[in-house]
Structures are given as structure tokens and as C-alpha cells.
Enzyme design. Structure first.
Site, PDB file in Angstrom:
ATOM      1  N   ASP A  18      26.414  20.485  -5.520  1.00  0.00           N
ATOM      2  CA  ASP A  18      25.194  20.332  -6.362  1.00  0.00           C
ATOM      3  C   ASP A  18      23.621  20.211  -5.676  1.00  0.00           C
ATOM      4  O   ASP A  18      23.799  19.163  -4.714  1.00  0.00           O
ATOM      5  CB  ASP A  18      25.416  19.349  -7.344  1.00  0.00           C
ATOM      6  CG  ASP A  18      24.344  18.989  -8.294  1.00  0.00           C
ATOM      7  OD1 ASP A  18      23.381  20.099  -8.632  1.00  0.00           O
ATOM      8  OD2 ASP A  18      24.591  18.105  -9.234  1.00  0.00           O
ATOM      9  N   HIS A  46      27.532  21.797  -9.798  1.00  0.00           N
ATOM     10  CA  HIS A  46      26.696  21.040 -10.989  1.00  0.00           C
ATOM     11  C   HIS A  46      27.315  21.562 -12.400  1.00  0.00           C
ATOM     12  O   HIS A  46      27.482  22.817 -12.434  1.00  0.00           O
ATOM     13  CB  HIS A  46      25.152  21.613 -10.802  1.00  0.00           C
ATOM     14  CG  HIS A  46      24.031  20.760 -11.837  1.00  0.00           C
ATOM     15  ND1 HIS A  46      23.641  19.602 -11.456  1.00  0.00           N
ATOM     16  CD2 HIS A  46      23.790  21.314 -12.825  1.00  0.00           C
ATOM     17  CE1 HIS A  46      23.006  19.242 -12.474  1.00  0.00           C
ATOM     18  NE2 HIS A  46      22.796  20.385 -13.355  1.00  0.00           N
ATOM     19  N   SER A  80      22.560  15.608 -16.011  1.00  0.00           N
ATOM     20  CA  SER A  80      21.616  16.541 -15.369  1.00  0.00           C
ATOM     21  C   SER A  80      19.986  16.148 -15.883  1.00  0.00           C
ATOM     22  O   SER A  80      19.706  14.871 -15.847  1.00  0.00           O
ATOM     23  CB  SER A  80      21.707  17.956 -15.564  1.00  0.00           C
ATOM     24  OG  SER A  80      20.967  18.700 -15.053  1.00  0.00           O
TER      25      SER A  80
END
Length: 313
Positions: free
Chosen positions: A254, A284, A159
Site C-alpha cells: 500500500d 490497499h 483509508s
């Protein structure tokens, strides 16, 4: 179709009426993220060695955590993964990603160096980039002390950490050192304009919402930064040639899905070796959640296998 384990997790969160990060003050959001890991993450595996290493960073003391795999010889010069945690550049720390770093360390046979970079809003961009670069340079300069091979260094992250890892790969190429052998980009944020179709399709209902993304972006970027700066949005870099081989991993539900896929395409088009792995039923942030999402353990193994191959194992 949404993975059944991911759906069960989302249903559980909804049934408990648990708060979303964007509704909390930053200090509470960080504590919530740290505490929640006990529910979703596997037990932390034993590793060969782990120690915290404070160094002098651009903003003062910068804490790093070094892992060596179980069964590794104390005098072996291991390949090193410099790992940057996720959390929107706003939450997350060495503890939130400790189990994942241990898993990657043991399963790959690599040493791992986790970086506790400065977070927004107290330390906005480019503080995280500066700390990430300082840690990478320090690792190469102190290879002998760390017991690592300076010619086998990789960067990785999930991320926001994937964002930083991608930026580090670009910076290292431009600087000429270190000569990275790999980049591990797990559902990376690569364009902070957040304008891809997956942001619209997956922006509500799948844990990472548009409100949470906006909350993190305001904290990290602030009002003055230029989102076109490639150190914020590595997808907007002018040149993608001569970058290290990459594994880019994405999740189908996501909001960041499309920008991760598109970044893999940019790397491939520029002639770099890229492996792209998509988990179409996942959300995610699933990678560390092996206690509640079984497919997370498979994904960790995929990442570890890619590292082993990059390290020559």
C-alpha cells in the site's frame, strides 16, 4: 511477497483492462466503486437491526446508518463504533461499506453508526471533518435513543475514513468529550504530503496508484487548503498525548503503508496503548474484499476482536 489472492485480483483487473478511478469523472468513479463491490465483497450478513437516520448536519441533511448485532437484546446499551468509510474523501458511501459494517457489528457485539459525510469536489475540506464531528456529537447526545452506552464510544474507518477517525480522536480529546474508548485506523491516510518511501515503492501496480491519490487529493483539498493543517494530515498534530487506545492496521503493498506505521509509532511514543498489525502481502483497500481475498476475513476478525476487548467483552 504479494498475497496470491491479491495478485489474482490485480491480474484479473489488468486482463479486463478495467479503468482506474482517476480516468473517470467523479460521478462515474462513484458508480464504478459502488458497483464493483458485488464482485469482491462477501454476501452481506444479517444483523439484528439496521436503519437509516437522517440528522441535521452542518451542510444540510446528513445520513447515518445504525446497525445492531444479531442476537442483541433490544434494550441493551451497547458500545458504539462511529464508522467513516474510505474512498479518498471523493467516492464511497453507506452502500460501499455496508457489508463491512455488518461484519464488524456482528463479530464485535458493538452497534455501528456509519456516516455518509459530504464528499469532494462538491464539498471540499473541511466539510467531511465537520460532518464527521457532527455525527460523533449527535451519537453521544442521543445515546439513549440509539440504545448505546455514551461511555463506550469509539471511532474507526479505512483509508480516508481512517484519516477522519484519527482527526476525530484528536478533536474529541481537545474538546473534552466524548471520551472515546478506542480508535480503529485501517490503512489510514495520515499525511497528505504523501512523501514516505512506500509512496514511491508502491505507487504503481497495486490498485491504489499515485495518479489515483492525486485525483482524490485534488477533489478533497482543492487549491487553497494547507496540507500542514492537522485536520487534513493528523500526523502533523502538535500533541499525541491522552488519545484513546488504537488498532492501526496496514498493508505492505500500500502506498499509505509507511504513514500508517509511523502514526502508530507517534501514538505509542506519546504513551498511548497501540496495537499495530501489518499484512505485508496485502494491497490497499483489501479489508472489505473477503470474497476474493481470504486474508481480508482474518483482518476483519482482528478488528472485531480489538473492539470486543475495548468494549469490555
Amino acid at each position: 511477497m504479494l498475497d496470491p489472492d491479491a495478485k489474482a485480483l490485480l491480474d484479473f483487473i489488468a486482463s479486463k483492462n478495467l479503468p482506474s478511478y482517476h480516468t473517470l469523472p467523479v460521478a462515474e468513479a462513484r458508480a464504478y466503486y459502488r458497483d464493483r463491490r458485488q464482485f469482491s465483497q462477501p454476501d452481506a450478513p444479517e444483523v439484528g437491526a439496521v436503519d437509516d437516520l437522517p440528522i441535521d448536519g452542518p451542510g444540510g441533511r446528513l445520513m447515518l446508518r445504525r446497525y445492531r448485532p444479531l442476537g442483541s437484546a433490544p434494550d441493551a446499551a451497547l458500545p458504539l463504533l462511529v464508522y467513516y468509510h474510505g474512498g479518498g474523501h471523493t467516492i464511497g458511501d453507506l452502500e460501499t461499506h455496508d457489508t463491512l459494517c455488518r461484519q464488524l457489528c456482528n463479530q464485535s457485539g458493538w452497534s455501528v453508526l456509519a456516516v455518509d459525510y459530504r464528499l469532494g469536489p462538491e464539498h471540499r475540506f473541511p466539510a467531511a471533518v465537520e460532518d464527521s464531528w457532527a455525527a460523533l456529537q449527535w451519537a453521544q447526545a442521543n445515546a439513549a435513543t440509539l440504545g448505546i452506552d455514551p461511555d463506550r464510544i469509539a471511532v474507526g474507518g479505512d483509508s480516508a475514513g481512517g484519516n477522519l477517525a484519527a482527526v476525530m480522536a484528536l478533536m474529541a480529546r481537545d474538546a473534552g468529550a466524548p471520551k472515546l474508548v478506542f480508535q480503529l485506523l485501517v490503512y489510514p491516510a495520515t499525511d497528505l504530503h504523501y512523501a514516505t518511501p512506500s509512496h514511491a515503492a508502491n505507487g504503481q501496480g497495486y490498485l491504489l496508484t499515485r495518479d489515483v491519490i492525486d485525483y482524490f487529493t485534488r477533489a478533497y483539498v482543492g487549491p487553497e487548503a494547507d496540507l500542514d493543517d492537522w485536520r487534513l494530515s493528523p500526523a502533523l498534530a502538535s500533541d499525541f498525548h491522552n488519545l484513546p487506545p488504537a488498532l492501526v492496521l496496514t498493508a505492505g503493498y500500500d502506498p499509505l503503508h509507511d504513514e500508517g506505521r509511523d502514526y502508530a509509532d507517534k501514538l505509542h511514543t506519546a504513551g498511548n496503548r497501540v496495537e499495530y498489525v501489518d499484512y505485508p502481502g496485502q494491497i490497499h483497500g483489501f479489508l472489505p474484499m473477503g470474497r476474493v481475498i481470504r486474508q481480508a476475513n482474518e483482518a476483519v476478525a482482528v478488528c472485531a476482536r480489538a473492539l470486543r476487548e475495548a468494549g469490555g467483552a
